[in-house]
Design an enzyme around this catalytic site. Sequence first.
Site, short mmCIF file in Angstrom:
data_model
loop_
_atom_site.label_atom_id
_atom_site.label_comp_id
_atom_site.label_asym_id
_atom_site.label_seq_id
_atom_site.Cartn_x
_atom_site.Cartn_y
_atom_site.Cartn_z
N ASP A 126 -0.15 29.43 112.74
CA ASP A 126 -1.08 28.31 112.88
C ASP A 126 -1.12 27.92 114.35
OD1 ASP A 126 -1.68 28.05 110.14
OD2 ASP A 126 0.11 26.85 109.79
N ASP A 144 -7.52 29.23 107.35
CA ASP A 144 -7.52 27.97 106.61
C ASP A 144 -8.89 27.28 106.70
OD1 ASP A 144 -4.79 28.39 106.15
OD2 ASP A 144 -4.21 27.23 107.91
#
Length: 182
Positions: A126, A144
Site C-alpha cells: 500500500d 483497492d
Amino acid sequence: MTKQVTGSTLGSLKWLWLTVFVLAADLLSKKLAQQWLDYGVPHSLFSGLDMTLLYNTGAAFSFLSEAGGWQRWLFVVIAVLISGVLVVWLKRTDKRQWWLGMGLALILGGALGNLHDRILLGYVVDFISVYYQTSFFPAFNLADSAITLGAAIMIIDMLFLEKQNEDANGEPEEYPDGEKHD
C-alpha cells in the site's frame, strides 16, 4: 429444442481488457512505490494526501494483520475463489450490460493485483495515504481503488440501471413452453 440466449456466448468477457489494464497499472505502481519510497516515510503531495509505503499482511483496514501468518493463505484462497466467481459472472453477463461488466472487471483486476502480492510477497503493498488533520484513512493502492470503483459501479447498476437492462434483454432466459432447455 434450443436454448434462447441473449448476446454472445462470451458474455461480458470483452471487459477482461480492463482487468488486465488494472492489474498492470497496479503492479507497476507498487513496483515504483517500492523503488522510490522508504518504508513508513510519508512524502506529501499536498495537504490531505501522502505517498507512504506500507505493507499490509491483513485484509481491508489491516483486519487480521497480527494473526501470525496463517491469514495469508486464507486470503489467497478467498481471492482465488472470488476471482473464479467473477470470471464466471462476467461470462454469464450479457454483453449489453456494460456497467455491470465494467464493474466486475474492475473488481477482478483489483483482486488479482492484491492476490499477486499475497502469493509472492506475503503482504499487500500500500502507498496511498489520505488524511484530514490528524485523522488518517488506512493506506491503500490502485487495486483497492479499482475494487471500490467497481463496487460503486455495480451498486449504481443495481439501483438505477437494472430496469433498463431487463428492458434491453427482455425477460431473462424465459422459454415459451415454460421449461428450461440445455
